[in-house]
Scaffold this motif. Structure first.
Motif, PDB file in Angstrom:
ATOM      1  N   TYR A 113     -16.792  -5.264  39.017  1.00 25.13           N
ATOM      2  CA  TYR A 113     -16.816  -3.823  38.700  1.00 25.13           C
ATOM      3  C   TYR A 113     -18.123  -3.193  39.160  1.00 25.13           C
ATOM      4  CZ  TYR A 113     -17.609   0.469  36.142  1.00 25.13           C
ATOM      5  OH  TYR A 113     -17.923   1.767  35.826  1.00 25.13           O
ATOM      6  N   PHE A 137      -7.790  -5.513  41.703  1.00 20.94           N
ATOM      7  CA  PHE A 137      -8.541  -6.218  40.665  1.00 20.94           C
ATOM      8  C   PHE A 137      -7.559  -6.944  39.750  1.00 20.94           C
ATOM      9  CE2 PHE A 137     -13.094  -4.723  39.811  1.00 20.94           C
ATOM     10  CZ  PHE A 137     -13.346  -4.457  41.137  1.00 20.94           C
ATOM     11  N   THR A 138      -7.858  -8.203  39.448  1.00 20.53           N
ATOM     12  CA  THR A 138      -7.083  -8.953  38.462  1.00 20.53           C
ATOM     13  C   THR A 138      -8.003  -9.690  37.490  1.00 20.53           C
ATOM     14  OG1 THR A 138      -6.982 -10.872  39.944  1.00 20.53           O
ATOM     15  CG2 THR A 138      -5.152  -9.297  40.044  1.00 20.53           C
ATOM     16  N   ASN A 198      -8.262  -2.582  34.861  1.00 20.13           N
ATOM     17  CA  ASN A 198      -7.891  -2.994  36.214  1.00 20.13           C
ATOM     18  C   ASN A 198      -6.953  -1.988  36.866  1.00 20.13           C
ATOM     19  OD1 ASN A 198      -9.424  -5.317  36.512  1.00 20.13           O
ATOM     20  ND2 ASN A 198      -7.884  -6.639  35.572  1.00 20.13           N
ATOM     21  N   ASN A 234      -7.647  -0.016  40.365  1.00 19.14           N
ATOM     22  CA  ASN A 234      -6.690  -0.210  41.457  1.00 19.14           C
ATOM     23  C   ASN A 234      -6.100   1.094  41.967  1.00 19.14           C
ATOM     24  OD1 ASN A 234      -7.104  -2.968  41.460  1.00 19.14           O
ATOM     25  ND2 ASN A 234      -5.449  -3.376  40.003  1.00 19.14           N
ATOM     26  N   ASN A 276      -7.511  -6.066  30.893  1.00 20.40           N
ATOM     27  CA  ASN A 276      -6.052  -5.985  30.970  1.00 20.40           C
ATOM     28  C   ASN A 276      -5.432  -5.479  29.678  1.00 20.40           C
ATOM     29  OD1 ASN A 276      -5.717  -7.138  33.700  1.00 20.40           O
ATOM     30  ND2 ASN A 276      -6.589  -8.979  32.770  1.00 20.40           N
ATOM     31  N   TRP A 332     -15.128  -9.994  35.888  1.00 18.13           N
ATOM     32  CA  TRP A 332     -14.746  -8.581  36.044  1.00 18.13           C
ATOM     33  C   TRP A 332     -15.987  -7.703  36.091  1.00 18.13           C
ATOM     34  CZ3 TRP A 332     -15.494  -3.940  33.624  1.00 18.13           C
ATOM     35  CH2 TRP A 332     -14.682  -2.888  34.037  1.00 18.13           C
TER      36      TRP A 332
END
Length: 567
Positions: free
Chosen positions: A490, A479-480, A462, A466, A453, A486
């Motif tokens: 991924y 994705f968050t 992300n 997205n 992020n 992650w």
């Protein structure tokens, strides 16, 4: 002349790309890097189509990375958790059953790359000898001259591409940029991988300004040749590999930062270069070569060889080929909440009472043929596929799918393969496409910044992923995640998005996760009562497999070549 809506570009694909396929079979280039060039130089450099352009076309032809047989394309999938090759006699099985060795090295990457590199080196050294002035009254003379101005830059790009192929497969390899005698070639030493990477990146930076954004407006209007975007793609992918654990054991973040910047450059310039994301199912098929997502692709003429290789047993002339695994199917998420197939259905599944495939990521149905699907799509052969034991397309028929699934992605279901009235279609094999670089960027940014992020580079990891998941035809939960969660998601997303595009074989190696993903795979078994159960297939994996073995024949000729560790 072709007079359809693709008039200009269609001329290009047929005048430039198709000769590559035939040239691969008929060219007089038979060099390995250990051999002297045997071309008739005077003839080569005074005749354009058969000589100068023929040499360039021969180098392009080597890009087509068919490991085993003509038009088989992505059979490397059978050495990954993507697929199980249907026939035990398939060469791909040697990767996973102990048949791989320096004596049986699958050395196509070595021989093809150094063959092409030898031709490039010769051309660049002899370029002053090119003289087509006696053809100045030919109506194509100006087109020829314009193309010849770009050939050196195209060839330098291709040489860099082949060095990427070698770096990816072997790590340290001899860096040869001049023509060599046999004696010289048999004394070269391996160059450290970091130097190979620097050479590739430097070459990409040097040639990019001299290559066009598109050839559709150039004299000759030939597409399929090296563009500015293709050069940027090669640079970005090379830097991503160089930053990965296999080549970056200390986790140097500056390498990841360089990869992130190179990927972002592509994303920032995509619109100006005429690139944009397409519908997922448009990435293959008769007109895929003209898809605006394609950065660099290999076009092939009309054929149904790939369909015959991958249509289900029971479909006339079908050979099953690359059969997707349950390991792959288990990674697809559901559109309602992002839960994976394996998470929702971890045990046996009664297919007679529940449809576990309903609501899955749309990319599943575009990639995999499951029990009950009507396939192929052509009217002459369309039929509900039966992969349960005793079914029309299943065991005990010889060669039937060992996984209960068949391949749909890249297989053109409109091709008829019956004994009579067969039909054929054009095929395109992806080398670089825009979607890859959203994923490459996300991976590089995450590792450079330590967060999915972090917006240091203008777009978070992300956000990049997205973009792909928010495509109109996909529409999957965003994705968050961050951290290890992650990374896990991924790697799953990369497998799903790039399935059967010849990435998984290399991705798992550069991540050094072969034991995690490749040592065992899951396949599905469906009994006559439509009960699906999973079973485990054990495969050989050793960390030495992260690199190919140097061919024993080369080591015998050259005492300065050392073998990769473990081989």
């Amino acid at each position: 002349m072709i007079t359809n809506k693709y008039n200009k570009v269609a001329i290009g694909i047929f005048t430039f790309l198709l000769p590559l396929a035939s040239f691969l079979l008929t060219s007089c280039v038979d060099l390995e890097y250990t051999e002297e060039n045997s071309r008739d130089e005077k003839w080569t450099f005074t005749y354009f189509n058969e000589g100068i352009k023929g040499l360039v076309s021969g180098v392009y032809a080597q890009v087509y990375n068919n490991e085993f047989e003509n038009n088989s394309a992505y059979f490397l999938a059978g050495a990954t958790d993507e697929a199980q090759y249907a026939l035990e006699t398939g060469d791909i099985n040697s990767y996973v059953n102990g048949g791989w060795s320096p004596a049986n090295p699958f050395d196509r990457a070595w021989t093809q790359s150094y063959t092409a590199i030898a031709d490039v080196n010769m051309y660049l050294e002899k370029i002053d000898q090119t003289d087509i002035s006696e053809w100045e009254y030919n109506s194509s003379y100006q087109d020829w001259k314009d193309q010849m101005e770009k050939f050196p830059y195209e060839l330098r790009f291709l040489r860099a591409y082949f060095y990427f192929q070698l770096f990816r497969a072997y790590g340290d390899v001899p860096l040869v940029t001049t023509t060599l005698t046999n004696a010289q070639a048999n004394n070269v030493k391996r160059t450290p991988a970091d130097e190979i990477v620097k050479f590739i990146v430097d070459e990409c930076d040097a040639v990019a300004p001299y290559l066009p954004v598109t050839y559709s407006t150039e004299n000759g209007a030939e597409i399929g040749r090296a563009t500015r975007a293709a050069v940027a793609a090669l640079k970005a992918r090379t830097l991503l590999y160089a930053a990965s654990p296999l080549h970056n054991p200390t986790g140097d973040k500056t390498k990841w930062a360089k990869a992130a910047e190179a990927c972002k450059y592509i994303l920032d310039n995509a619109t100006a270069w005429g690139l944009k994301l397409s519908a997922y199912g448009s990435l293959w098929g008769h007109d895929a070569f003209f898809n605006p997502e394609m950065i660099f692709a290999i076009g092939r003429g009309d054929s149904n060889a790939f369909e015959k290789a991958n249509y289900p047993i029971g479909v006339e002339n079908g050979s099953s080929g690359n059969c997707p695994t349950q390991s792959l199917v288990d990674q697809y998420e559901y559109a309602d909440n992002g839960e994976t197939f394996a998470e929702r259905y971890p045990g046996s599944i009664d297919l007679s009472s529940v449809d576990p495939y309903e609501g899955l990521d749309p990319r599943f149905a575009l990639t995999v043929v499951k029990n009950g699907d009507e396939w192929p799509s052509n009217g002459a052969q369309k039929k509900a596929i039966e992969t349960f034991v005793g079914g029309f397309n299943a065991a005990p028929k010889y060669g039937a799918t060992p996984t209960s699934y068949y391949l749909k992605k890249f297989v053109d279901g409109s091709c008829v393969t019956t004994a009579d009235n067969q039909t054929t279609r054009r095929h395109s094999w992806i080398v670089f496409r825009l979607g890859e670089f959203y994923l490459d960027y996300a991976e590089a940014v995450f590792n450079a910044t330590g967060s999915a992020n972090d917006a240091t580079y203008g777009m978070t990891a992300n956000e990049a992923i997205n973009v792909l998941r928010n495509r109109a035809d996909i529409q999957m939960p965003e994705f968050t995640e961050d951290g290890e969660a992650w990374v896990k998601r991924y790697e799953r997303e990369r497998l799903v998005e790039l399935a059967f595009e010849n990435h998984r074989f290399w991705d798992v190696r550069r991540w050094k996760k072969g034991a995690q993903y490749f040592k065992t795979i899951q396949v599905a078994n469906i009994n006559s009562s439509l009960m699906l159960t999973r079973s485990t297939v054990n495969r050989q994996w050793d960390d030495k497999f992260n690199f190919y073995p140097i061919p024993q024949s080369e080591i015998k000729k050259n005492p300065n070549l050392t073998q990769n560790t473990g081989w």
